[in-house]
Design a protein around this motif. Sequence first.
Motif, PDB file in Angstrom:
ATOM      1  N   SER A  86      -0.020  -2.004  66.619  1.00  0.00           N
ATOM      2  CA  SER A  86       1.451  -2.618  66.707  1.00  0.00           C
ATOM      3  C   SER A  86       2.310  -1.641  67.532  1.00  0.00           C
ATOM      4  N   SER A 278       5.603 -10.574  68.803  1.00  0.00           N
ATOM      5  CA  SER A 278       5.385 -10.374  67.237  1.00  0.00           C
ATOM      6  C   SER A 278       4.653 -11.270  66.521  1.00  0.00           C
ATOM      7  N   VAL A 292       7.227  -7.908  61.561  1.00  0.00           N
ATOM      8  CA  VAL A 292       7.024  -7.429  62.829  1.00  0.00           C
ATOM      9  C   VAL A 292       8.145  -7.743  63.742  1.00  0.00           C
ATOM     10  N   TRP A 293       8.529  -8.738  63.650  1.00  0.00           N
ATOM     11  CA  TRP A 293       9.591  -9.190  64.569  1.00  0.00           C
ATOM     12  C   TRP A 293      10.809  -8.391  64.332  1.00  0.00           C
TER      13      TRP A 293
END
Length: 343
Positions: A86, A278, A292-293
């Motif tokens: 990530s 994301s 994630v966003w």
Amino acid sequence: MTRDGARSLAVALAAGLVGAGGATLVGVPAAALIGSTVAVTLAAFLRLRPAIPGMLRNVAFLVIGVTLGAGVTPHFLSDIANWPVSLAMLAVTMAGVMVVSGALLQRGYGLDPVTARLATSPGALSYCLSLAASGIGDLRAVMVLQSLRLLVITLLLPPIIAVVGAGPDAAGLHSLGEIGYGASALILAVAFVAGLVGERVNLPAAYLLVGLTISAATHAAGLVEGRLPVPLTFLGFTVTGAVIGARFSGLTRQELSRLGSAGLAAASAALAISAVASLLTAWIVGLPFGQVWVAFAPGGVEAMSSMALSLGYDPVFVATHHVFRIVVLIAVMPLLLRFGTGR
């Protein structure tokens, strides 16, 4: 200091403190910096001639540098190892945001490359504004565009994420404590002397960069842990906002309208790019898209970490990604600016 100089300083500090305090009370992102800037800009428009002397400006930049460096801790380094995929995707997203938004600002709104790079930096607001305030790029454009980025993301992201849905219960907010006033004074004194040397050798934004470097090194080595006391950081950001606001006196209504349109376009592009990245990253690593966003969105680390906590996401994950983003931006921005000026 002359009587006029003292009066101009008093106007700048009074307006800056009122603006910073008011923005803090209503929860504006980067409240001390933006609130002070807006208030002192208003004072400049009213022809009250606010001004901050160079020495006080340098001390404020030093405080900002030391504050930014506090994010680089042994805990941060260990956290990075937990999310390599990530973090790599975040780096790619940052590059995409700067390329697309920068091209939009240059071709659509006529900004020069250096100003466009500072204005589209997806984070490190105070760092970019301090660089602009030291004479790199168009300060007024950078301030308006960066402020709109924070405002748009802070206002739009929560309702969108709420529609997506919250994730599991969050852990405790990952935040730094404070170091004592004695340690703070020692770090600032050492950094100030080093800043004097940096200024003598023409280091750009010497006090900011030296403060950042010394703080990051001492925190990463575990010699100290925590941020400067809140009153010091509040005053540092307030004075920096006053420095910026005092230089806004020539901003016309036409310029403000043009920059406002450019800021909304750039912020929307950044938000869209981070959303697509994301979604892909969430699918790869098996984490909630919303989490994630929030980690990828180019907002402030404090605001995004708090948002993660309120929405039920892991604030440690979010904070680590935002601090990583800031560290990368601070490391590469001097190279990007040098490339932009052709030197």
